[in-house]
Design a protein around this motif. Structure first.
Motif, PDB file in Angstrom:
ATOM      1  N   UNK A   1       2.955 -10.499  -9.581  1.00 27.73           N
ATOM      2  CA  UNK A   1       3.782 -11.482  -9.394  1.00 27.73           C
ATOM      3  C   UNK A   1       4.864 -10.971  -8.380  1.00 27.73           C
ATOM      4  N   UNK A   2       5.236  -9.744  -8.365  1.00 28.99           N
ATOM      5  CA  UNK A   2       6.111  -9.372  -7.267  1.00 28.99           C
ATOM      6  C   UNK A   2       5.252  -9.090  -5.975  1.00 28.99           C
ATOM      7  N   UNK A   3       3.786  -9.055  -5.964  1.00 30.01           N
ATOM      8  CA  UNK A   3       3.110  -8.899  -4.868  1.00 30.01           C
ATOM      9  C   UNK A   3       3.190 -10.370  -4.263  1.00 30.01           C
ATOM     10  N   UNK A   4       2.913 -11.381  -4.967  1.00 29.12           N
ATOM     11  CA  UNK A   4       2.831 -12.565  -4.674  1.00 29.12           C
ATOM     12  C   UNK A   4       4.248 -13.291  -4.034  1.00 29.12           C
TER      13      UNK A   4
ATOM     14  N   UNK B   1       4.711 -14.321  -0.158  1.00 31.57           N
ATOM     15  CA  UNK B   1       5.390 -15.842  -0.190  1.00 31.57           C
ATOM     16  C   UNK B   1       6.801 -15.564   0.907  1.00 31.57           C
ATOM     17  N   UNK B   2       7.471 -14.578   0.476  1.00 32.59           N
ATOM     18  CA  UNK B   2       8.876 -14.705   1.194  1.00 32.59           C
ATOM     19  C   UNK B   2       8.778 -14.219   2.463  1.00 32.59           C
ATOM     20  N   UNK B   3       8.000 -13.275   2.576  1.00 36.36           N
ATOM     21  CA  UNK B   3       7.543 -12.739   3.986  1.00 36.36           C
ATOM     22  C   UNK B   3       6.897 -13.740   5.011  1.00 36.36           C
ATOM     23  N   UNK B   4       6.101 -14.210   4.512  1.00 38.04           N
ATOM     24  CA  UNK B   4       5.059 -15.290   5.342  1.00 38.04           C
ATOM     25  C   UNK B   4       6.077 -16.424   5.552  1.00 38.04           C
ATOM     26  N   UNK B   5       6.591 -16.885   4.694  1.00 35.19           N
ATOM     27  CA  UNK B   5       7.291 -18.294   4.772  1.00 35.19           C
ATOM     28  C   UNK B   5       8.620 -18.241   5.660  1.00 35.19           C
TER      29      UNK B   5
ATOM     30  N   UNK C   1       0.751  -1.163  -0.043  1.00 35.89           N
ATOM     31  CA  UNK C   1       0.056  -0.014  -0.014  1.00 35.89           C
ATOM     32  C   UNK C   1       0.944   1.071   0.000  1.00 35.89           C
ATOM     33  N   UNK C   2       1.960   1.266   0.789  1.00 37.15           N
ATOM     34  CA  UNK C   2       2.924   2.326   0.887  1.00 37.15           C
ATOM     35  C   UNK C   2       3.647   2.521  -0.521  1.00 37.15           C
ATOM     36  N   UNK C   3       3.772   1.472  -1.230  1.00 39.86           N
ATOM     37  CA  UNK C   3       4.553   1.627  -2.418  1.00 39.86           C
ATOM     38  C   UNK C   3       5.774   1.017  -2.501  1.00 39.86           C
ATOM     39  N   UNK C   4       6.074   0.273  -1.389  1.00 42.30           N
ATOM     40  CA  UNK C   4       7.644  -0.348  -1.252  1.00 42.30           C
ATOM     41  C   UNK C   4       7.735  -1.463  -2.278  1.00 42.30           C
ATOM     42  N   UNK C   5       6.466  -1.979  -2.727  1.00 43.24           N
ATOM     43  CA  UNK C   5       6.667  -3.283  -3.858  1.00 43.24           C
ATOM     44  C   UNK C   5       5.834  -2.667  -5.085  1.00 43.24           C
ATOM     45  N   UNK C   6       6.580  -3.023  -6.089  1.00 44.52           N
ATOM     46  CA  UNK C   6       5.912  -2.718  -7.477  1.00 44.52           C
ATOM     47  C   UNK C   6       4.383  -3.520  -7.410  1.00 44.52           C
ATOM     48  N   UNK C   7       3.525  -2.568  -8.010  1.00 46.47           N
ATOM     49  CA  UNK C   7       2.233  -3.230  -8.287  1.00 46.47           C
ATOM     50  C   UNK C   7       2.109  -4.276  -9.289  1.00 46.47           C
ATOM     51  N   UNK C   8       3.033  -4.951  -9.619  1.00 51.14           N
ATOM     52  CA  UNK C   8       3.016  -6.289 -10.173  1.00 51.14           C
ATOM     53  C   UNK C   8       2.516  -7.338  -9.624  1.00 51.14           C
TER      54      UNK C   8
END
Length: 75
Positions: A39-42, A46-50, A30-37
């Protein structure tokens, strides 16, 4: 008996940490740290949760094992 009650303590702790990590990733999106693609969000989710699940699970398992060893030593 529900499925959540059958899980061990370390797994419950890991799932809680993963849920917090996923919430933080969503805030980052939401704050824009991750591209809105998508695949990038997924991948971020995954990386954060796992990773947080594995770290929290490992620490909780080690703590449980130490407590078990200490209890055996006292007997």
């Amino acid at each position: 008996m529900s499925k959540l009650q059958r899980l061990s303590g370390p797994v419950k702790i890991g799932l809680g940490a993963a849920a917090i990590a996923i919430i933080l990733v969503i805030i980052g999106v939401i704050k824009g740290a991750v591209p809105l693609n998508p695949l990038s969000i997924l991948m971020a989710l995954l990386i954060g949760g796992v990773s947080w699940f594995v770290v929290a699970w490992a620490i909780a398992t080690a703590a449980r094992d130490v407590e078990s060893d200490l209890a055996e030593a006292d007997d």
